[in-house]
Design a protein around this motif. Structure first.
Motif, PDB file in Angstrom:
ATOM      1  N   ARG A 140       4.442  59.126  64.970  1.00  0.00           N
ATOM      2  CA  ARG A 140       4.732  57.809  65.525  1.00  0.00           C
ATOM      3  C   ARG A 140       6.231  57.611  65.781  1.00  0.00           C
ATOM      4  NH1 ARG A 140       2.375  53.933  64.075  1.00  0.00           N
ATOM      5  NH2 ARG A 140       0.819  54.655  62.580  1.00  0.00           N
ATOM      6  N   ASP A 141       7.076  58.398  65.076  1.00  0.00           N
ATOM      7  CA  ASP A 141       8.526  58.273  65.252  1.00  0.00           C
ATOM      8  C   ASP A 141       9.010  58.905  66.553  1.00  0.00           C
ATOM      9  OD1 ASP A 141       8.801  57.030  62.722  1.00  0.00           O
ATOM     10  OD2 ASP A 141       8.804  58.986  61.735  1.00  0.00           O
ATOM     11  N   VAL A 142       8.223  59.798  67.139  1.00  0.00           N
ATOM     12  CA  VAL A 142       8.680  60.525  68.329  1.00  0.00           C
ATOM     13  C   VAL A 142       7.752  60.371  69.532  1.00  0.00           C
ATOM     14  CG1 VAL A 142       9.982  62.250  67.024  1.00  0.00           C
ATOM     15  CG2 VAL A 142       7.577  62.649  67.501  1.00  0.00           C
ATOM     16  N   MET A 143       6.587  59.781  69.340  1.00  0.00           N
ATOM     17  CA  MET A 143       5.622  59.724  70.450  1.00  0.00           C
ATOM     18  C   MET A 143       6.016  58.678  71.492  1.00  0.00           C
ATOM     19  SD  MET A 143       2.367  57.748  68.738  1.00  0.00           S
ATOM     20  CE  MET A 143       2.398  55.961  68.421  1.00  0.00           C
ATOM     21  N   HIS A 144       5.518  58.867  72.700  1.00  0.00           N
ATOM     22  CA  HIS A 144       5.682  57.887  73.777  1.00  0.00           C
ATOM     23  C   HIS A 144       4.556  56.868  73.668  1.00  0.00           C
ATOM     24  CE1 HIS A 144       8.689  60.297  76.038  1.00  0.00           C
ATOM     25  NE2 HIS A 144       8.077  61.290  75.414  1.00  0.00           N
ATOM     26  N   GLN A 145       4.890  55.623  73.900  1.00  0.00           N
ATOM     27  CA  GLN A 145       3.873  54.581  73.809  1.00  0.00           C
ATOM     28  C   GLN A 145       4.219  53.444  74.769  1.00  0.00           C
ATOM     29  OE1 GLN A 145       3.968  52.766  69.815  1.00  0.00           O
ATOM     30  NE2 GLN A 145       5.911  53.804  69.488  1.00  0.00           N
ATOM     31  N   GLY A 146       3.312  52.482  74.903  1.00  0.00           N
ATOM     32  CA  GLY A 146       3.561  51.360  75.789  1.00  0.00           C
ATOM     33  C   GLY A 146       3.696  51.798  77.228  1.00  0.00           C
ATOM     34  N   ASP A 147       4.717  51.294  77.907  1.00  0.00           N
ATOM     35  CA  ASP A 147       4.919  51.596  79.322  1.00  0.00           C
ATOM     36  C   ASP A 147       5.295  53.049  79.577  1.00  0.00           C
ATOM     37  OD1 ASP A 147       4.348  48.975  79.944  1.00  0.00           O
ATOM     38  OD2 ASP A 147       6.458  48.345  79.994  1.00  0.00           O
ATOM     39  N   GLU A 148       5.731  53.754  78.518  1.00  0.00           N
ATOM     40  CA  GLU A 148       6.109  55.162  78.688  1.00  0.00           C
ATOM     41  C   GLU A 148       4.892  56.079  78.723  1.00  0.00           C
ATOM     42  OE1 GLU A 148       8.650  56.131  75.465  1.00  0.00           O
ATOM     43  OE2 GLU A 148      10.400  55.092  76.297  1.00  0.00           O
ATOM     44  N   LEU A 149       3.741  55.546  78.356  1.00  0.00           N
ATOM     45  CA  LEU A 149       2.548  56.371  78.216  1.00  0.00           C
ATOM     46  C   LEU A 149       1.857  56.560  79.567  1.00  0.00           C
ATOM     47  CD1 LEU A 149       0.649  57.778  76.218  1.00  0.00           C
ATOM     48  CD2 LEU A 149      -0.520  55.605  75.912  1.00  0.00           C
ATOM     49  N   VAL A 152      -2.370  64.136  72.550  1.00  0.00           N
ATOM     50  CA  VAL A 152      -2.759  62.736  72.686  1.00  0.00           C
ATOM     51  C   VAL A 152      -2.911  62.131  71.297  1.00  0.00           C
ATOM     52  CG1 VAL A 152      -4.470  61.134  73.626  1.00  0.00           C
ATOM     53  CG2 VAL A 152      -3.981  63.278  74.818  1.00  0.00           C
ATOM     54  N   ILE A 153      -2.349  60.943  71.101  1.00  0.00           N
ATOM     55  CA  ILE A 153      -2.386  60.283  69.799  1.00  0.00           C
ATOM     56  C   ILE A 153      -3.366  59.114  69.877  1.00  0.00           C
ATOM     57  CG2 ILE A 153      -0.984  59.345  67.936  1.00  0.00           C
ATOM     58  CD1 ILE A 153      -0.148  62.162  69.074  1.00  0.00           C
ATOM     59  N   VAL A 154      -4.352  59.135  69.001  1.00  0.00           N
ATOM     60  CA  VAL A 154      -5.385  58.096  69.028  1.00  0.00           C
ATOM     61  C   VAL A 154      -5.562  57.466  67.657  1.00  0.00           C
ATOM     62  CG1 VAL A 154      -6.660  59.169  70.931  1.00  0.00           C
ATOM     63  CG2 VAL A 154      -7.232  59.762  68.569  1.00  0.00           C
ATOM     64  N   GLU A 155      -6.016  56.239  67.664  1.00  0.00           N
ATOM     65  CA  GLU A 155      -6.430  55.526  66.458  1.00  0.00           C
ATOM     66  C   GLU A 155      -7.758  54.858  66.789  1.00  0.00           C
ATOM     67  OE1 GLU A 155      -5.052  55.747  63.611  1.00  0.00           O
ATOM     68  OE2 GLU A 155      -3.105  56.619  64.125  1.00  0.00           O
ATOM     69  N   GLN A 156      -8.818  55.245  66.071  1.00  0.00           N
ATOM     70  CA  GLN A 156     -10.158  54.715  66.311  1.00  0.00           C
ATOM     71  C   GLN A 156     -10.549  54.858  67.783  1.00  0.00           C
ATOM     72  OE1 GLN A 156      -9.977  50.712  64.736  1.00  0.00           O
ATOM     73  NE2 GLN A 156     -10.212  51.439  62.639  1.00  0.00           N
ATOM     74  N   GLN A 157     -10.296  56.058  68.315  1.00  0.00           N
ATOM     75  CA  GLN A 157     -10.635  56.435  69.692  1.00  0.00           C
ATOM     76  C   GLN A 157      -9.829  55.706  70.764  1.00  0.00           C
ATOM     77  OE1 GLN A 157     -12.539  59.007  70.963  1.00  0.00           O
ATOM     78  NE2 GLN A 157     -12.371  59.592  68.808  1.00  0.00           N
ATOM     79  N   LYS A 158      -8.912  54.842  70.373  1.00  0.00           N
ATOM     80  CA  LYS A 158      -8.071  54.157  71.345  1.00  0.00           C
ATOM     81  C   LYS A 158      -6.733  54.888  71.449  1.00  0.00           C
ATOM     82  CE  LYS A 158     -10.107  49.564  70.940  1.00  0.00           C
ATOM     83  NZ  LYS A 158     -10.821  49.673  72.224  1.00  0.00           N
ATOM     84  N   ILE A 159      -6.280  55.058  72.662  1.00  0.00           N
ATOM     85  CA  ILE A 159      -5.028  55.761  72.886  1.00  0.00           C
ATOM     86  C   ILE A 159      -3.847  54.908  72.437  1.00  0.00           C
ATOM     87  CG2 ILE A 159      -4.987  54.922  75.273  1.00  0.00           C
ATOM     88  CD1 ILE A 159      -3.639  58.305  74.209  1.00  0.00           C
ATOM     89  N   VAL A 160      -2.976  55.484  71.606  1.00  0.00           N
ATOM     90  CA  VAL A 160      -1.793  54.759  71.132  1.00  0.00           C
ATOM     91  C   VAL A 160      -0.494  55.469  71.493  1.00  0.00           C
ATOM     92  CG1 VAL A 160      -3.027  53.631  69.248  1.00  0.00           C
ATOM     93  CG2 VAL A 160      -1.911  55.852  68.847  1.00  0.00           C
ATOM     94  N   GLY A 161      -0.593  56.717  71.917  1.00  0.00           N
ATOM     95  CA  GLY A 161       0.634  57.435  72.250  1.00  0.00           C
ATOM     96  C   GLY A 161       0.368  58.837  72.742  1.00  0.00           C
ATOM     97  N   ALA A 162       1.451  59.522  73.073  1.00  0.00           N
ATOM     98  CA  ALA A 162       1.380  60.920  73.507  1.00  0.00           C
ATOM     99  C   ALA A 162       2.739  61.552  73.291  1.00  0.00           C
ATOM    100  CB  ALA A 162       0.974  61.016  74.975  1.00  0.00           C
ATOM    101  N   LEU A 163       2.750  62.852  73.120  1.00  0.00           N
ATOM    102  CA  LEU A 163       4.023  63.570  72.994  1.00  0.00           C
ATOM    103  C   LEU A 163       3.857  64.966  73.538  1.00  0.00           C
ATOM    104  CD1 LEU A 163       3.792  65.680  70.368  1.00  0.00           C
ATOM    105  CD2 LEU A 163       4.046  63.581  69.094  1.00  0.00           C
ATOM    106  N   ASN A 164       4.996  65.607  73.810  1.00  0.00           N
ATOM    107  CA  ASN A 164       4.953  67.003  74.254  1.00  0.00           C
ATOM    108  C   ASN A 164       5.969  67.835  73.476  1.00  0.00           C
ATOM    109  OD1 ASN A 164       7.432  66.372  75.376  1.00  0.00           O
ATOM    110  ND2 ASN A 164       6.697  66.338  77.490  1.00  0.00           N
TER     111      ASN A 164
END
Length: 323
Positions: free
Chosen positions: A202-211, A301-313
């Motif tokens: 969660r400290d490095v993943m992209h989220q929100g508008d960056e996703l 792909v980062i998910v919580e309860q099948q909902k997308i919350v972030g992504a990283l590479n």
């Protein structure tokens, strides 16, 4: 210019002498060593390390090793201690004083004050009959047969033996404490190991508008635009509730190039990977790296309860210093 001096031979001679010194001090890992470890382990305060000259340099390293492996410690210069720094000592501390000769006058001057306060004293010397050895509560012997210096004067083998004995103390106590890699990371948050052991996804993943995110009804062209704009080399495909349906990556595009699909008309839902590799935001970033390496993928792909919350590479982890 020809130089007949054999540097390599002399270098090997130094290593041989110091290797023998380390072998010889194995005999001093005895009951007194065990008593020293137990005394330090039992101390409610800090380990105060003292030493003059080369012993002082080694003492600083020993104190640093103690501190980084779970035993609070710091170095006090004996000369400064005589002029006020001795006030750093508290009755629940323990002193580790180092001198190869065991006759360092700056340390001997301090010993009556240390003894008067009832502070336990461990002395590490090469002379069991020295003044420091006789005044100590526990004497750790570090006698070496000879220095690597051809004049047998410059501290070389003796300082190596002292450092190794200090390491032996610190690591034996560390293991007795049950000090873990996570404990180590907490005292080294700025180092590479700290980042690997403390940094979470969660400290490095992209989220929100960056996703990068599109619906399954989007065309391949729409998906490519999203990938290009967000710069992660992939986009996730979600339903109206932002539940994860699949993923489409640069690699998927390359595999489609020969299929002659119309990118303007073909829906991304028909070509997406419906089984993307996922992770939790609370996992360590190092775990995310391992997953990507094991699966030979560049994005996660980062998910919580099948909902997308972030992504990283991989680039995110490289930038964060995890790899």
């Amino acid at each position: 210019m020809f130089n007949p001096f054999d540097f390599c031979q002399n270098g090997l001679r130094v290593i041989d002498i110091e290797s023998r010194a380390l072998h010889d001090i194995r005999q001093f890992i005895d009951d007194k060593f065990a008593q020293s470890c137990q005394s330090i382990l039992n101390a409610k305060g800090k380990v105060i390390v003292m030493g003059m000259g080369k012993s002082g340099h080694i003492g600083r390293k020993i104190a640093a090793t103690f501190a980084s492996t779970g035993t609070p410690a710091f170095f006090v210069h004996p000369g400064e201690a005589s002029h006020g720094d001795l006030g750093m000592l508290a009755s629940d501390d323990i002193v580790l004083a180092i001198s190869n000769s065991g006759e360092a006058s700056e340390i001997l001057t301090l010993l009556p004050v240390i003894k008067r306060q009832g502070i336990p004293l461990i002395c590490m010397t090469g002379k069991p009959d020295s003044s420091m050895a006789q005044l100590s509560d526990i004497h750790l012997q570090i006698t070496v047969a000879q220095e690597a210096c051809p004049l047998n004067l410059a501290p070389t083998a003796s300082t190596t033996a002292t450092l190794v004995m200090g390491d032996a103390l610190a690591i034996a106590i560390m293991e007795a404490r049950g000090f873990t890699a996570n404990d180590f990371a907490l005292s080294h948050p700025g180092g590479a190991l700290g980042r690997k052991l403390l940094l979470k996804i969660r400290d490095v993943m992209h989220q929100g508008d960056e996703l990068p995110m599109v619906s399954q009804e989007a065309t391949i062209k729409d998906a490519l635009l999203e990938i290009s704009q967000k710069g992660l080399g992939m986009t996730v495909i979600v339903d109206d509730n932002q539940s994860l349906l699949g993923i489409f990556t640069d690699g998927d595009l390359r595999r489609l190039l020969d299929s002659r699909l119309d990118i303007h008309e073909t829906r991304i839902g028909s070509v997406m990977n419906t089984r993307p590799t996922t992770a939790s935001a609370d996992w360590l970033a190092a775990e995310g790296l391992k997953i990507m390496e094991d699966n030979k993928i560049n994005a996660l792909v980062i998910v919580e309860q099948q909902k997308i919350v972030g992504a990283l590479n991989m680039h995110d982890l490289l930038k964060a210093g995890v790899m």
